[in-house]
Motif scaffolding. Structure first.
Motif, PDB file in Angstrom:
ATOM      1  N   VAL A  12       0.848  -1.191   0.000  1.00 43.14           N
ATOM      2  CA  VAL A  12       0.000   0.000   0.000  1.00 43.14           C
ATOM      3  C   VAL A  12       0.881   1.238   0.000  1.00 43.14           C
ATOM      4  CG1 VAL A  12      -1.808   1.279   1.217  1.00 43.14           C
ATOM      5  CG2 VAL A  12      -1.791  -1.231   1.274  1.00 43.14           C
ATOM      6  N   GLY A  13       0.643   2.133  -0.932  1.00 46.66           N
ATOM      7  CA  GLY A  13       1.326   3.417  -0.937  1.00 46.66           C
ATOM      8  C   GLY A  13       0.457   4.459  -0.254  1.00 46.66           C
ATOM      9  N   LEU A  14       1.044   5.187   0.666  1.00 42.89           N
ATOM     10  CA  LEU A  14       0.333   6.235   1.410  1.00 42.89           C
ATOM     11  C   LEU A  14       1.014   7.566   1.162  1.00 42.89           C
ATOM     12  CD1 LEU A  14      -1.686   7.234   3.628  1.00 42.89           C
ATOM     13  CD2 LEU A  14       0.069   6.618   5.314  1.00 42.89           C
ATOM     14  N   THR A  15       0.232   8.570   0.766  1.00 44.03           N
ATOM     15  CA  THR A  15       0.821   9.875   0.518  1.00 44.03           C
ATOM     16  C   THR A  15      -0.183  10.970   0.842  1.00 44.03           C
ATOM     17  OG1 THR A  15       2.179  11.131  -1.059  1.00 44.03           O
ATOM     18  CG2 THR A  15       0.155  10.125  -1.923  1.00 44.03           C
ATOM     19  N   GLY A  16       0.307  12.186   0.822  1.00 45.54           N
ATOM     20  CA  GLY A  16      -0.496  13.373   1.120  1.00 45.54           C
ATOM     21  C   GLY A  16       0.433  14.559   1.210  1.00 45.54           C
ATOM     22  N   ALA A 129       3.279   5.331  -7.974  1.00 45.95           N
ATOM     23  CA  ALA A 129       1.940   4.776  -7.784  1.00 45.95           C
ATOM     24  C   ALA A 129       1.748   3.384  -8.382  1.00 45.95           C
ATOM     25  CB  ALA A 129       0.888   5.748  -8.329  1.00 45.95           C
ATOM     26  N   PRO A 130       2.244   3.103  -9.608  1.00 45.60           N
ATOM     27  CA  PRO A 130       1.987   1.772 -10.187  1.00 45.60           C
ATOM     28  C   PRO A 130       2.689   0.628  -9.467  1.00 45.60           C
ATOM     29  CG  PRO A 130       2.546   3.369 -11.903  1.00 45.60           C
ATOM     30  CD  PRO A 130       2.877   3.998 -10.593  1.00 45.60           C
ATOM     31  N   THR A 131       3.611   0.919  -8.561  1.00 46.33           N
ATOM     32  CA  THR A 131       4.348  -0.141  -7.877  1.00 46.33           C
ATOM     33  C   THR A 131       3.580  -0.715  -6.695  1.00 46.33           C
ATOM     34  OG1 THR A 131       5.524   1.343  -6.334  1.00 46.33           O
ATOM     35  CG2 THR A 131       6.494   1.023  -8.506  1.00 46.33           C
ATOM     36  N   TYR A 132       2.416  -0.135  -6.359  1.00 44.66           N
ATOM     37  CA  TYR A 132       1.633  -0.594  -5.212  1.00 44.66           C
ATOM     38  C   TYR A 132       0.338  -1.256  -5.670  1.00 44.66           C
ATOM     39  CZ  TYR A 132       4.780   2.612  -2.808  1.00 44.66           C
ATOM     40  OH  TYR A 132       5.886   3.255  -2.342  1.00 44.66           O
ATOM     41  N   HIS A 133      -0.186  -2.133  -4.809  1.00 42.00           N
ATOM     42  CA  HIS A 133      -1.503  -2.700  -5.078  1.00 42.00           C
ATOM     43  C   HIS A 133      -2.603  -1.661  -4.893  1.00 42.00           C
ATOM     44  CE1 HIS A 133       0.630  -6.564  -3.924  1.00 42.00           C
ATOM     45  NE2 HIS A 133       0.118  -6.848  -5.095  1.00 42.00           N
ATOM     46  N   LEU A 134      -2.369  -0.710  -4.005  1.00 42.99           N
ATOM     47  CA  LEU A 134      -3.386   0.288  -3.667  1.00 42.99           C
ATOM     48  C   LEU A 134      -2.674   1.561  -3.232  1.00 42.99           C
ATOM     49  CD1 LEU A 134      -6.603  -0.072  -3.415  1.00 42.99           C
ATOM     50  CD2 LEU A 134      -6.209   0.063  -0.957  1.00 42.99           C
ATOM     51  N   VAL A 135      -3.201   2.701  -3.634  1.00 42.41           N
ATOM     52  CA  VAL A 135      -2.653   3.993  -3.209  1.00 42.41           C
ATOM     53  C   VAL A 135      -3.706   4.734  -2.397  1.00 42.41           C
ATOM     54  CG1 VAL A 135      -1.824   6.258  -3.967  1.00 42.41           C
ATOM     55  CG2 VAL A 135      -1.036   4.179  -5.130  1.00 42.41           C
ATOM     56  N   VAL A 136      -3.321   5.139  -1.191  1.00 43.73           N
ATOM     57  CA  VAL A 136      -4.185   5.901  -0.301  1.00 43.73           C
ATOM     58  C   VAL A 136      -3.650   7.325  -0.232  1.00 43.73           C
ATOM     59  CG1 VAL A 136      -5.090   6.111   2.050  1.00 43.73           C
ATOM     60  CG2 VAL A 136      -4.709   3.835   1.051  1.00 43.73           C
ATOM     61  N   VAL A 137      -4.515   8.289  -0.507  1.00 43.24           N
ATOM     62  CA  VAL A 137      -4.128   9.697  -0.461  1.00 43.24           C
ATOM     63  C   VAL A 137      -4.900  10.392   0.647  1.00 43.24           C
ATOM     64  CG1 VAL A 137      -4.206  11.902  -1.697  1.00 43.24           C
ATOM     65  CG2 VAL A 137      -3.501   9.819  -2.901  1.00 43.24           C
ATOM     66  N   ALA A 175      -5.554  11.849  -8.946  1.00 43.88           N
ATOM     67  CA  ALA A 175      -5.454  11.019 -10.145  1.00 43.88           C
ATOM     68  C   ALA A 175      -4.856   9.650  -9.841  1.00 43.88           C
ATOM     69  CB  ALA A 175      -4.621  11.731 -11.206  1.00 43.88           C
ATOM     70  N   VAL A 176      -4.002   9.543  -8.819  1.00 42.10           N
ATOM     71  CA  VAL A 176      -3.388   8.253  -8.494  1.00 42.10           C
ATOM     72  C   VAL A 176      -4.077   7.570  -7.315  1.00 42.10           C
ATOM     73  CG1 VAL A 176      -1.167   9.111  -9.324  1.00 42.10           C
ATOM     74  CG2 VAL A 176      -1.636   9.134  -6.865  1.00 42.10           C
ATOM     75  N   ALA A 177      -5.089   8.216  -6.728  1.00 37.89           N
ATOM     76  CA  ALA A 177      -5.691   7.716  -5.492  1.00 37.89           C
ATOM     77  C   ALA A 177      -6.738   6.643  -5.757  1.00 37.89           C
ATOM     78  CB  ALA A 177      -6.317   8.866  -4.711  1.00 37.89           C
ATOM     79  N   ASP A 178      -6.515   5.456  -5.209  1.00 36.54           N
ATOM     80  CA  ASP A 178      -7.572   4.445  -5.159  1.00 36.54           C
ATOM     81  C   ASP A 178      -8.507   4.722  -3.991  1.00 36.54           C
ATOM     82  OD1 ASP A 178      -6.525   2.507  -7.258  1.00 36.54           O
ATOM     83  OD2 ASP A 178      -4.807   2.642  -5.916  1.00 36.54           O
ATOM     84  N   VAL A 179      -7.956   5.336  -2.948  1.00 35.80           N
ATOM     85  CA  VAL A 179      -8.721   5.681  -1.748  1.00 35.80           C
ATOM     86  C   VAL A 179      -8.361   7.103  -1.342  1.00 35.80           C
ATOM     87  CG1 VAL A 179      -9.189   5.129   0.665  1.00 35.80           C
ATOM     88  CG2 VAL A 179      -8.715   3.279  -0.949  1.00 35.80           C
TER      89      VAL A 179
END
Length: 400
Positions: A12-16, A129-137, A175-179
């Motif tokens: 999971v990638g987490l950013t903000g 972003a493409p390296t994770y199963h899910l991106v949370v912003v 644009a990259v956020a799944d969540v």
């Protein structure tokens, strides 16, 4: 051991943005059981006293970025690089490769079935972003962020605005956020969102990965049209391409969700082109599993052209993500069903007034939209659309 059959941890990638409260989300996920890899902490580690990273930073920016104790003075370095794009890129060229190596080491040390959350402030900026199963912003209104930076870090308004402007804006993050986690309210409200994310999406996603299990698309009616479907497809396609690199396969958004303004079941149909169906097996299938797209069990095929057309075999994968149903069709290049999926999509995009048999928003269909972009024996409206599409292709010189 084939790729994808070991270490199927959920990544999971987490950013903000700065001041968004991303660290509070990371802390809560760690409390719930995630393995947290903090990119800021790793970034400090790779330029700690005595490291070659620090030596290269000093050689590039001079000893003015050092404190009296010989450690990196991050405030002094920030004053040099923030607002100066060239200087910032020179710093990133020093630190980012080292951060990637150390991050890979920490992830490799986690349990094979762990949920690993990588807290990365610059996830968007460096294209991770493409390296994770899910991106949370974590998304927070700019006035709230400015107030937090003044209160918690003692920043002047001008400095806070400069730091915010140096990062990706909210539109690029969305644009990259799944969540999207909204953090404009209280800590309790934030924890409620994070707990629901953990319980309803991350835990089931991790379990599906462990079992190599794709989520069955819901048996629901039509929804939309949803203007975010193309953006959702783009994120999924980027993961597929990353998983199959260095190959550069053709990946297409097909089916009803690929046609703007068309109501459809909330399932993203994707076509992955392969040279032969034998290529769809073995390492390629394993790489798709590792990226979060397990194979659907059983034998799969489509009818070519019409209800009485020949059956054409394909491979079908889905998504392990319970929050985003996907049908990933692996079809052989130049197969009639491969061409059909692309033709119907392009014709419906080009001639929205000819969508006979396809439902308009808010109206029940006379026949179900074609699954994966090809007509079926139970879909007379779509068969007629196929005939119109063929005439359109001949008239316009369309090629897939």
């Amino acid at each position: 051991m084939p790729i994808g059959l070991t270490g199927l941890m959920l990544r999971v990638g987490l950013t903000g943005g700065i001041g968004s409260g991303k660290s509070a989300v990371a802390s809560r996920l760690r409390e719930l059981g995630a393995v947290l890899v903090d990119a800021d902490r790793v970034a400090r580690e790779v330029v700690a006293p005595g490291t070659d990273g620090l030596a290269e930073v000093v050689a590039t920016f001079s000893e003015r970025v050092l404190g009296p104790d010989g450690a990196l003075d991050r405030a002094a370095l920030g004053a040099v690089v923030f607002g100066d794009e060239t200087a910032r890129r020179r710093l990133e060229a020093i630190t980012h490769p080292r951060v990637r190596v150390r991050t890979a080491e920490l992830v490799a040390a986690a349990a094979p079935d762990a949920i690993v959350v990588n807290d990365v402030p610059l996830l968007v900026e460096v294209g991770l972003a493409p390296t994770y199963h899910l991106v949370v912003v974590v998304q927070t209104a700019v006035p709230v962020r400015l107030a937090r930076l003044a209160r918690d870090r003692g920043m002047s308004r001008a400095e806070a605005e400069r730091r915010i402007a140096a990062q990706a804006d909210d539109e690029r993050r969305r644009a990259v956020a799944d969540v999207l986690v909204t953090n404009d309210g209280s800590l309790a409200e934030l924890h409620e969102q994070v707990d629901a994310l953990w319980r309803e999406r991350l835990l089931p996603y991790a379990e599906n990965l462990r079992r190599r299990r794709a989520v069955s698309p819901p048996r629901t009616g039509l929804t939309g049209p949803d203007p975010t479907w193309p953006q959702q497809y783009a994120r999924l396609a980027a993961r597929i391409r990353h998983a199959l690199a260095p190959a550069e396969p053709r990946v297409d958004h097909i089916g009803p969700t690929a046609v703007p303004g068309l109501a459809a079941p909330d399932v993203i149909d994707i076509q992955l082109t392969v040279e032969t169906l034998a290529d769809a097996d073995g390492p390629l299938a394993d790489r798709l599993v590792d990226a979060g797209f397990p194979r659907r069990p059983g034998q799969w095929w489509d009818r070519a052209g019409s209800a009485g057309g020949e059956r054409v075999a394909k491979r079908l994968h889905g998504s392990a993500d319970p929050g985003r149903p996907v049908r990933l069709h692996l079809r052989q290049v130049d197969a009639p069903t491969w061409r059909c999926a692309l033709l119907l999509r392009d014709h419906l995009r080009a001639a929205p007034d000819q969508r006979v048999g396809y439902p308009a928003p808010g109206r029940e269909p006379t026949a179900a939209p074609a699954t994966g972009g090809c007509p079926t024996a139970r879909d007379p409206g779509c068969e007629e659309e196929h005939r119109r599409a063929e005439r359109w292709a001949e008239r316009t010189g369309w090629r897939p």
